[in-house]
Design a protein around this motif. Structure first.
Motif, PDB file in Angstrom:
ATOM      1  N   TYR A 111      48.860  41.113  43.437  1.00 54.55           N
ATOM      2  CA  TYR A 111      48.398  41.909  42.289  1.00 54.55           C
ATOM      3  C   TYR A 111      47.349  41.172  41.479  1.00 54.55           C
ATOM      4  O   TYR A 111      47.224  39.954  41.552  1.00 54.55           O
ATOM      5  CB  TYR A 111      49.578  42.268  41.383  1.00 54.55           C
ATOM      6  N   ILE A 112      46.598  41.967  40.731  1.00 51.10           N
ATOM      7  CA  ILE A 112      45.696  41.437  39.708  1.00 51.10           C
ATOM      8  C   ILE A 112      46.179  42.031  38.394  1.00 51.10           C
ATOM      9  O   ILE A 112      46.360  43.241  38.290  1.00 51.10           O
ATOM     10  CB  ILE A 112      44.234  41.862  39.961  1.00 51.10           C
ATOM     11  N   SER A 113      46.424  41.167  37.419  1.00 55.47           N
ATOM     12  CA  SER A 113      46.841  41.674  36.116  1.00 55.47           C
ATOM     13  C   SER A 113      45.639  41.702  35.184  1.00 55.47           C
ATOM     14  O   SER A 113      45.070  40.662  34.876  1.00 55.47           O
ATOM     15  CB  SER A 113      47.922  40.768  35.519  1.00 55.47           C
ATOM     16  N   LEU A 114      45.239  42.897  34.755  1.00 53.29           N
ATOM     17  CA  LEU A 114      44.141  42.977  33.803  1.00 53.29           C
ATOM     18  C   LEU A 114      44.625  42.437  32.463  1.00 53.29           C
ATOM     19  O   LEU A 114      45.739  42.741  32.029  1.00 53.29           O
ATOM     20  CB  LEU A 114      43.655  44.426  33.658  1.00 53.29           C
ATOM     21  N   ILE A 115      43.789  41.620  31.814  1.00 55.60           N
ATOM     22  CA  ILE A 115      44.228  40.971  30.579  1.00 55.60           C
ATOM     23  C   ILE A 115      44.275  41.958  29.415  1.00 55.60           C
ATOM     24  O   ILE A 115      44.776  41.642  28.352  1.00 55.60           O
ATOM     25  CB  ILE A 115      43.315  39.782  30.214  1.00 55.60           C
ATOM     26  N   LEU A 155      42.570  48.924  30.579  1.00 58.37           N
ATOM     27  CA  LEU A 155      41.229  49.480  30.768  1.00 58.37           C
ATOM     28  C   LEU A 155      41.250  50.979  31.024  1.00 58.37           C
ATOM     29  O   LEU A 155      40.247  51.641  30.925  1.00 58.37           O
ATOM     30  CB  LEU A 155      40.548  48.816  31.970  1.00 58.37           C
ATOM     31  N   THR A 192      38.403  47.676  39.557  1.00 57.09           N
ATOM     32  CA  THR A 192      38.782  46.293  39.850  1.00 57.09           C
ATOM     33  C   THR A 192      39.254  46.184  41.298  1.00 57.09           C
ATOM     34  O   THR A 192      38.918  45.230  42.003  1.00 57.09           O
ATOM     35  CB  THR A 192      39.910  45.833  38.906  1.00 57.09           C
ATOM     36  N   LYS A 233      36.298  46.214  43.528  1.00 56.65           N
ATOM     37  CA  LYS A 233      35.625  44.911  43.488  1.00 56.65           C
ATOM     38  C   LYS A 233      36.352  43.918  44.381  1.00 56.65           C
ATOM     39  O   LYS A 233      35.732  43.140  45.104  1.00 56.65           O
ATOM     40  CB  LYS A 233      35.585  44.387  42.043  1.00 56.65           C
ATOM     41  N   LEU A 263      33.609  45.046  32.091  1.00 55.66           N
ATOM     42  CA  LEU A 263      33.183  44.088  33.123  1.00 55.66           C
ATOM     43  C   LEU A 263      33.843  42.729  32.891  1.00 55.66           C
ATOM     44  O   LEU A 263      34.366  42.106  33.823  1.00 55.66           O
ATOM     45  CB  LEU A 263      31.658  43.959  33.090  1.00 55.66           C
ATOM     46  N   ILE A 322      36.676  42.009  31.244  1.00 52.36           N
ATOM     47  CA  ILE A 322      38.113  42.068  31.513  1.00 52.36           C
ATOM     48  C   ILE A 322      38.357  42.024  33.018  1.00 52.36           C
ATOM     49  O   ILE A 322      39.219  41.291  33.512  1.00 52.36           O
ATOM     50  CB  ILE A 322      38.731  43.344  30.899  1.00 52.36           C
ATOM     51  N   GLN A 323      37.549  42.805  33.784  1.00 51.08           N
ATOM     52  CA  GLN A 323      37.737  42.836  35.237  1.00 51.08           C
ATOM     53  C   GLN A 323      37.491  41.472  35.852  1.00 51.08           C
ATOM     54  O   GLN A 323      38.307  40.965  36.636  1.00 51.08           O
ATOM     55  CB  GLN A 323      36.785  43.862  35.860  1.00 51.08           C
ATOM     56  N   GLU A 324      36.369  40.855  35.498  1.00 50.38           N
ATOM     57  CA  GLU A 324      35.998  39.588  36.136  1.00 50.38           C
ATOM     58  C   GLU A 324      36.962  38.470  35.746  1.00 50.38           C
ATOM     59  O   GLU A 324      37.376  37.675  36.585  1.00 50.38           O
ATOM     60  CB  GLU A 324      34.552  39.210  35.773  1.00 50.38           C
ATOM     61  N   VAL A 325      37.335  38.407  34.463  1.00 50.75           N
ATOM     62  CA  VAL A 325      38.266  37.367  34.016  1.00 50.75           C
ATOM     63  C   VAL A 325      39.622  37.550  34.710  1.00 50.75           C
ATOM     64  O   VAL A 325      40.224  36.589  35.198  1.00 50.75           O
ATOM     65  CB  VAL A 325      38.448  37.413  32.485  1.00 50.75           C
ATOM     66  N   SER A 326      40.090  38.807  34.805  1.00 57.71           N
ATOM     67  CA  SER A 326      41.385  39.070  35.430  1.00 57.71           C
ATOM     68  C   SER A 326      41.362  38.677  36.903  1.00 57.71           C
ATOM     69  O   SER A 326      42.336  38.129  37.429  1.00 57.71           O
ATOM     70  CB  SER A 326      41.755  40.546  35.299  1.00 57.71           C
ATOM     71  N   MET A 327      40.228  38.955  37.574  1.00 56.66           N
ATOM     72  CA  MET A 327      40.130  38.602  38.991  1.00 56.66           C
ATOM     73  C   MET A 327      40.097  37.086  39.173  1.00 56.66           C
ATOM     74  O   MET A 327      40.700  36.540  40.099  1.00 56.66           O
ATOM     75  CB  MET A 327      38.900  39.263  39.626  1.00 56.66           C
ATOM     76  N   GLU A 370      43.530  35.704  38.817  1.00 54.83           N
ATOM     77  CA  GLU A 370      44.340  35.962  40.010  1.00 54.83           C
ATOM     78  C   GLU A 370      44.035  34.928  41.085  1.00 54.83           C
ATOM     79  O   GLU A 370      44.930  34.420  41.756  1.00 54.83           O
ATOM     80  CB  GLU A 370      44.047  37.377  40.521  1.00 54.83           C
ATOM     81  N   LYS A 371      42.732  34.579  41.218  1.00 53.40           N
ATOM     82  CA  LYS A 371      42.328  33.598  42.234  1.00 53.40           C
ATOM     83  C   LYS A 371      42.905  32.219  41.932  1.00 53.40           C
ATOM     84  O   LYS A 371      43.218  31.453  42.839  1.00 53.40           O
ATOM     85  CB  LYS A 371      40.804  33.496  42.276  1.00 53.40           C
TER      86      LYS A 371
END
Lengths: 237, 111
Positions: free
Chosen positions: A61-65, A68, A76, A79, B98, B100-105, B108-109
């Motif tokens: 999973y990816i948790s959005l901070i 959105l 996301t 992407k 953008l 929020i998406q990039e920071v969240s990704m 995760e990495k």
């Protein structure tokens, strides 16, 4: 050549459904040896225990901070699909509405090179559709369908279905730009205006087991006006 | 235009000028965004000092009274500023999404 398929599962406060949804996909993968589906859950800033369930059960999973909304969450996922070079991405609800057994049928037109995007439709074939929806909802969906027909000349029946699959080209396109408001009908129109092909595949959907639809009742009229205007005012390429 | 209205407009533009200047000096309002407000203040000030301009405009655009024209001008300025702000908010929403998406990704990495 084998194609890699990613299921993108947006989840907002889905603590009661997400584990079940994942287990069903795992079960499917166990039985299907060749066509395994990868999964990425996009936790859209849930305020319940969704994240700890995802972590404890080792679900990718990816948790959005921050929250959105469905559009930003799904993007996301696209992407992620783009970065990890997936061939096909499938949007799949985390609330148990969508059936993983239909994914194969859904992606078939893409595998055959007949479509760039497929929509799991509750309307195309009346017999296979057990989906019970209210009269108002059907009218709303057909109004949006008409707006898309006026704009693009192509009839898409189930315009608000969140069960859809896209090919690599479209993944790239969505990763770069995806509508944040009213994502389903707007992205459909965008695809058609870009001269890409859409196919509708009949599917049946389950009733929602728990959770709440993202479209709240008093917002429906406002939603309709916005969607119709957005579609009709979209720029032709 | 009555002398009273002129005095009110003059005081109004003066107070507004002081507020905007204060915000700029305390770094709360960037010069870039303050210019449009300064322009608005200047127009109101101009009206207070040379009401003749207004009479010409009021006749040209068919306003019955000059005070109506004053309100009309203020309203137009406000609408323009609001429109610009709405566009700004829409752009920032895209940028925040953008981020929020990039920071969240990334998070995760690095898990």
């Amino acid at each position: 050549m084998k194609k890699s398929v990613l299921l993108i599962i947006p989840a907002y406060n889905e603590e009661s459904n997400i584990l079940n949804t994942y287990k069903k996909i795992q079960e499917f993968n166990k039985n299907a040896k060749e066509n395994q589906y990868s999964v990425i859950v996009i936790n859209d800033g849930s305020r319940d225990n969704t994240e700890s369930i995802l972590r404890d059960n080792k679900i990718p999973y990816i948790s959005l901070i921050n929250n959105l909304g469905i559009g930003g969450a799904v993007q996301t996922g696209y992407k992620y699909a783009y970065e990890n070079n997936y061939d096909i991405a499938v949007q799949f609800d985390g609330d148990g509405q969508h059936d993983v057994n239909y994914v194969m049928e859904l992606i078939k037109p893409i595998l055959d090179g007949e479509a760039n995007m497929t929509i799991g439709s509750r309307f195309v074939d009346k017999n296979s559709s057990e989906f019970k929806s209210t009269f108002a909802r059907r009218v709303g969906i057909s109004l949006i369908s008409t707006a898309i027909k006026i704009k693009t000349g192509i009839r898409v029946k189930d315009t608000t279905s969140g069960f859809r699959a896209v090919d690599k080209k479209t993944i790239k396109m969505f990763a770069k730009s995806y509508p944040l408001e009213y994502p389903e009908p707007i992205s459909t129109t965008k695809i058609l205006l870009s001269k890409l092909k859409i196919a509708e595949v009949p599917v049946s959907m389950n009733e929602r087991i728990g959770g709440k639809s993202s479209i709240v009742s008093w917002k429906k009229a406002y939603y309709m006006i916005n969607v119709m205007l957005t579609i009709l005012l979209m720029k032709r390429r | 235009m009555s002398a009273k209205l002129r005095v009110v407009l003059f005081i109004f533009s003066f107070v507004w000028f002081v507020i905007v200047m204060g915000l700029i000096r305390r770094n709360k309002l960037p010069i870039k965004y303050s210019l449009v407000w300064m322009f608005a203040i200047f127009i109101i000030f101009l009206i207070a000092v040379i009401p003749k301009i207004l009479e010409i405009f009021a006749n040209a655009f068919g306003f019955l009274t000059i005070s109506n024209l004053v309100i009309g001008i203020l309203l137009t300025i406000l609408l323009a500023i609001t429109l610009v702000l709405t566009m700004l908010i829409a752009r920032q929403k895209k940028q925040i999404t953008l981020l929020i998406q990039e920071v969240s990704m990334l998070k995760e990495k690095n898990k």
